[in-house]
Each structure stands twice: as structure tokens, then as C-alpha cells.
Scaffold this motif. Sequence first.
Motif, PDB file in Angstrom:
ATOM      1  N   LEU A   1       1.029  -1.124   0.086  1.00 32.80           N
ATOM      2  CA  LEU A   1       0.122   0.141  -0.014  1.00 32.80           C
ATOM      3  C   LEU A   1       0.723   1.296  -0.156  1.00 32.80           C
ATOM      4  N   TYR A   2       1.999   1.312   0.718  1.00 32.34           N
ATOM      5  CA  TYR A   2       2.827   2.364   0.940  1.00 32.34           C
ATOM      6  C   TYR A   2       3.521   2.757  -0.667  1.00 32.34           C
ATOM      7  N   MET A   3       4.074   1.517  -1.233  1.00 35.46           N
ATOM      8  CA  MET A   3       4.720   1.746  -2.567  1.00 35.46           C
ATOM      9  C   MET A   3       3.690   2.117  -3.497  1.00 35.46           C
ATOM     10  N   VAL A   4       2.215   1.666  -3.474  1.00 32.05           N
ATOM     11  CA  VAL A   4       1.444   2.015  -4.501  1.00 32.05           C
ATOM     12  C   VAL A   4       0.967   3.310  -4.261  1.00 32.05           C
ATOM     13  N   GLY A   5       0.716   3.879  -2.987  1.00 27.85           N
ATOM     14  CA  GLY A   5       0.383   5.071  -2.663  1.00 27.85           C
ATOM     15  C   GLY A   5       1.272   5.985  -3.204  1.00 27.85           C
ATOM     16  N   ILE A   6       2.503   5.767  -2.902  1.00 32.08           N
ATOM     17  CA  ILE A   6       3.540   7.137  -3.328  1.00 32.08           C
ATOM     18  C   ILE A   6       3.633   7.296  -4.784  1.00 32.08           C
ATOM     19  N   SER A   7       3.520   6.024  -5.630  1.00 36.21           N
ATOM     20  CA  SER A   7       3.599   5.937  -7.037  1.00 36.21           C
ATOM     21  C   SER A   7       2.531   6.587  -7.341  1.00 36.21           C
ATOM     22  N   LEU A   8       1.190   6.441  -6.975  1.00 39.96           N
ATOM     23  CA  LEU A   8      -0.188   6.976  -7.463  1.00 39.96           C
ATOM     24  C   LEU A   8       0.037   8.424  -7.095  1.00 39.96           C
TER      25      LEU A   8
ATOM     26  N   THR B   1      19.535   3.844  -1.247  1.00 42.44           N
ATOM     27  CA  THR B   1      19.424   2.176  -1.202  1.00 42.44           C
ATOM     28  C   THR B   1      18.833   1.821  -2.411  1.00 42.44           C
ATOM     29  N   THR B   2      18.794   0.425  -2.739  1.00 41.04           N
ATOM     30  CA  THR B   2      18.153   0.174  -3.958  1.00 41.04           C
ATOM     31  C   THR B   2      17.260  -1.110  -3.556  1.00 41.04           C
ATOM     32  N   ILE B   3      16.998  -1.383  -2.205  1.00 44.48           N
ATOM     33  CA  ILE B   3      16.105  -2.372  -1.830  1.00 44.48           C
ATOM     34  C   ILE B   3      15.047  -1.785  -0.790  1.00 44.48           C
ATOM     35  N   GLY B   4      14.006  -2.297  -0.618  1.00 43.16           N
ATOM     36  CA  GLY B   4      12.895  -1.715   0.250  1.00 43.16           C
ATOM     37  C   GLY B   4      11.901  -1.115  -0.482  1.00 43.16           C
ATOM     38  N   PRO B   5      10.716  -1.017   0.122  1.00 44.23           N
ATOM     39  CA  PRO B   5       9.856  -0.189  -0.599  1.00 44.23           C
ATOM     40  C   PRO B   5       9.727   1.218  -0.992  1.00 44.23           C
ATOM     41  N   THR B   6      10.567   2.086  -0.308  1.00 47.49           N
ATOM     42  CA  THR B   6      10.696   3.315  -0.727  1.00 47.49           C
ATOM     43  C   THR B   6      11.597   3.173  -2.053  1.00 47.49           C
ATOM     44  N   ALA B   7      12.619   2.536  -1.956  1.00 47.78           N
ATOM     45  CA  ALA B   7      13.550   2.447  -3.030  1.00 47.78           C
ATOM     46  C   ALA B   7      12.435   1.969  -4.541  1.00 47.78           C
ATOM     47  N   ALA B   8      11.722   0.851  -4.186  1.00 49.86           N
ATOM     48  CA  ALA B   8      10.938   0.412  -5.214  1.00 49.86           C
ATOM     49  C   ALA B   8       9.986   1.310  -5.755  1.00 49.86           C
ATOM     50  N   SER B   9       9.577   2.462  -5.003  1.00 53.53           N
ATOM     51  CA  SER B   9       8.500   3.528  -5.363  1.00 53.53           C
ATOM     52  C   SER B   9       9.314   4.474  -6.496  1.00 53.53           C
ATOM     53  N   VAL B  10      10.316   4.377  -6.593  1.00 48.33           N
ATOM     54  CA  VAL B  10      10.982   5.493  -7.733  1.00 48.33           C
ATOM     55  C   VAL B  10      10.506   4.708  -9.088  1.00 48.33           C
ATOM     56  N   SER B  11      11.269   3.614  -9.222  1.00 46.50           N
ATOM     57  CA  SER B  11      10.718   2.896 -10.380  1.00 46.50           C
ATOM     58  C   SER B  11       9.304   2.785 -10.707  1.00 46.50           C
TER      59      SER B  11
END
Length: 221
Positions: free
Chosen positions: A21-28, A89-99
Amino acid sequence: MLLDSLVQLLPDLNNAFFQTLYMVGISLAVAIIIGLPLGVLLFVTDKGLFLENSAVKSVTGWIVNLIRSIPYIILLVALLPLTNLLTGTTIGPTAASVSLSVAAIPFFARMVEASLREIDKGVIESAVAVGATSWMIIKDVLLPEAKPGLIQGLTITTISLVGYSAMAGIVGGGGIGDLAIRFGYYRYDNTVMITTVVVLILLVQIIQFTGDKISKLVDKK
């Protein structure tokens, strides 16, 4: 045995669910902030519209199509240097939110453009005829008229991001996909795999149901 496995899985599943939800929320949020005006720009600079500009339309459309043509898993890996630069960093939900954000922007922009194309051209021409400024037409005519389509586009984008976020688990992005890969696939635990699939299905169904309901509520037709 199955019940015990599910009970043991609950803390990790709960954490993974909120990471998703955190990743989707940021990217959305990023998709709305950047993708919405980008989609509007793609529409209003088209031939025959009040801000017609073939150069802007072509360049913007080319960039959008370029990013959209890259499969997400390749985009994810290609953006790792940028991700590390922005998040450390390249791991974790915050990092994944970039891509996820980079993938969401052009996707939602095209959804916005498609929604605006459904508006009756006569409505736009009437606004131009009474002397409305470009900003007034966008704010008071285009966006309100396209609201149901925009919400549907946002719903589709959200569902796509849920799927993308699951793929981010391949490189340790966190979330439900990461849980499924680390605990389900690598450990050959069918309980984890089935549970994560069920959770993702339920999440997508809830998003689609909510989006459909809101779209109908704001539809003036």
C-alpha cells in the motif's frame, strides 16, 4: 497444520501488505501530480485544439511512449542507479517506489488523454467561443467533464501498480511480491504462495469495485 502456518505467516503478511500500500500510494500520488498535467498537455496540444503545438505534442508523446515501451522489470533494474541516488538504497519499498513512479507517470498520462478525448468537442468549442482562457477551459470544462473517465483511469493505474509492486519483490522491493518470492518460491511453501495470491486478488477486486462506484457517483450522464 495449515492453520498454524497461516497464523505464523500473519505478521509478515501484514507487514508486506502495508508495504505494498505504501509503494502504490507514493507512486500513485506522483502519477497524479505529474501524469495528470502531462496527459492534459498531450490532449490540448493536439491538432485542432486550443493549444495546438505539433512540436510539443510529438516530443512529449515520444517520451511517454518510450518509457511505456520498456517492460517494468527492465525499467526497475535500469533505474537502480537513480534509485540509489535518490533514496540511498536499492532495496525496500521506498526504493521500489522510484521505478513504480516512473512507470506510473506515462501510463496515467495516456489514461488522462484518452478520457479527455471522450469529451464532446462542441463543449470545448463553446468555451472557446465565449472567450474562456486556456486555464479556465482545462479547469472548468475538461477536468469536470472527464471526471468519470479519469477515475476509471486512476483505478486501472492503481491495479497495474499493484502488479508492478509484486514484481519489485524480485529485487528485494518489499511488499507482497517480496514475501511470495522469499518465503513461497524459494522455500517451496505453497501456503505462502496461495495466501499471497489470494490477498492480491482481493486487493485488486476491492480497488476495482471502489473505482467503479466512485466513477458512477460522479458521472453526470
